[in-house]
Design a protein around this motif. Sequence first.
Motif, mmCIF file in Angstrom:
data_model
loop_
_atom_site.group_PDB
_atom_site.id
_atom_site.type_symbol
_atom_site.label_atom_id
_atom_site.label_comp_id
_atom_site.label_asym_id
_atom_site.label_seq_id
_atom_site.Cartn_x
_atom_site.Cartn_y
_atom_site.Cartn_z
ATOM 1 N N TRP A 87 2.344 -2.313 -12.128
ATOM 2 C CA TRP A 87 2.207 -3.679 -11.588
ATOM 3 C C TRP A 87 3.128 -3.873 -10.388
ATOM 4 O O TRP A 87 2.704 -4.383 -9.344
ATOM 5 N N PHE A 88 4.371 -3.458 -10.534
ATOM 6 C CA PHE A 88 5.346 -3.615 -9.450
ATOM 7 C C PHE A 88 4.953 -2.780 -8.229
ATOM 8 O O PHE A 88 5.044 -3.246 -7.089
ATOM 9 N N LEU A 89 4.513 -1.555 -8.459
ATOM 10 C CA LEU A 89 4.130 -0.681 -7.356
ATOM 11 C C LEU A 89 2.963 -1.265 -6.562
ATOM 12 O O LEU A 89 2.858 -1.070 -5.347
ATOM 13 N N GLY A 90 2.080 -1.995 -7.254
ATOM 14 C CA GLY A 90 0.963 -2.628 -6.576
ATOM 15 C C GLY A 90 1.401 -3.709 -5.608
ATOM 16 O O GLY A 90 0.664 -4.054 -4.677
ATOM 17 N N LEU A 91 2.603 -4.236 -5.820
ATOM 18 C CA LEU A 91 3.132 -5.286 -4.945
ATOM 19 C C LEU A 91 3.835 -4.715 -3.720
ATOM 20 O O LEU A 91 4.330 -5.470 -2.884
ATOM 21 N N THR A 92 3.892 -3.396 -3.635
ATOM 22 C CA THR A 92 4.539 -2.745 -2.495
ATOM 23 C C THR A 92 3.471 -2.096 -1.619
ATOM 24 O O THR A 92 2.321 -1.934 -2.032
ATOM 25 N N MET A 93 3.866 -1.715 -0.422
ATOM 26 C CA MET A 93 2.925 -1.062 0.495
ATOM 27 C C MET A 93 2.956 0.453 0.388
ATOM 28 O O MET A 93 2.206 1.143 1.074
ATOM 29 N N GLU A 153 -5.543 -1.146 -5.076
ATOM 30 C CA GLU A 153 -6.322 -2.074 -4.248
ATOM 31 C C GLU A 153 -5.422 -3.148 -3.643
ATOM 32 O O GLU A 153 -5.510 -3.458 -2.446
ATOM 33 N N PHE A 154 -4.549 -3.717 -4.472
ATOM 34 C CA PHE A 154 -3.636 -4.762 -4.002
ATOM 35 C C PHE A 154 -2.700 -4.214 -2.936
ATOM 36 O O PHE A 154 -2.471 -4.841 -1.893
ATOM 37 N N SER A 155 -2.159 -3.034 -3.186
ATOM 38 C CA SER A 155 -1.241 -2.408 -2.246
ATOM 39 C C SER A 155 -1.923 -2.102 -0.922
ATOM 40 O O SER A 155 -1.377 -2.359 0.162
ATOM 41 N N LEU A 156 -3.135 -1.554 -0.979
ATOM 42 C CA LEU A 156 -3.867 -1.199 0.240
ATOM 43 C C LEU A 156 -4.269 -2.433 1.033
ATOM 44 O O LEU A 156 -4.265 -2.416 2.272
ATOM 45 N N ASN A 157 -4.602 -3.526 0.332
ATOM 46 C CA ASN A 157 -4.950 -4.765 1.026
ATOM 47 C C ASN A 157 -3.755 -5.315 1.789
ATOM 48 O O ASN A 157 -3.899 -5.816 2.906
ATOM 49 N N MET A 158 -2.575 -5.218 1.195
ATOM 50 C CA MET A 158 -1.367 -5.661 1.902
ATOM 51 C C MET A 158 -1.098 -4.781 3.109
ATOM 52 O O MET A 158 -0.702 -5.257 4.166
ATOM 53 N N LEU A 159 -1.315 -3.472 2.931
ATOM 54 C CA LEU A 159 -1.067 -2.533 4.023
ATOM 55 C C LEU A 159 -2.029 -2.768 5.186
ATOM 56 O O LEU A 159 -1.632 -2.749 6.352
#
Length: 216
Positions: A87-93, A153-159
């Motif tokens: 979960w935490f890793l998904g919040l990072t780029m 998906e969340f991480s890639l969207n932020m990136l």
Amino acid sequence: MLHNKFIDALNDHVQNNFWLYVISLLCICTGIVLGIYSVRYMGGFEKSDLVNYIKSFSSAIGSGNIDYKQIFIQTIKNNIPVLIIVWFLGLTMIGVPIILIIDILKGFTIGFTISFIINGMGIRGVWVSLLGVLPQNIIYIPCIIFISVLAMEFSLNMLKDKGGKSWTSNIWLKITSYSVSFALVMIVMVVGFTMESYLTPQILKVVIAGVGSIFV
């Protein structure tokens, strides 16, 4: 009606992130293969220690001395931290590579466990693996794949939107939705925790009673 909406949403998510699902599944399969082959190259001393551990575990199950509550607590300790880390890793780029490594390690654990049991017990190990290892993992593996894809998906969207505002304008709403999805997966995994803690020992007890000592 609600069930149909959930199925449709899940299908859309799989279609929109098809390659992420494929990559996550491949990482878990790679881990399983590595786990299986690692048993073949273990030294005799390490194998002996593990065999003795499983012998004592099977003796405890056979005699009925099972602390179900302790098993349940340990199962939670083994799995919930992984969910929180993903979960935490998904919040990072930069979380995607680490998430894939976690998938490989999860697969490695499964492959190693099954391979070692079969290696140590022979044909009886096949039954122990089928009835004692696979049932809860039928729940765990899809859950791990789903949260891995969700986090990637969340991480890639932020990136992709780095420096832009089209996606980050309502970021807190997206984080809330993302976190709720993880919470729902945790609830599903509780079913697996319960199976592993209360059902699996009972199944193994029946298997052990049926074949006698599970080690030759």
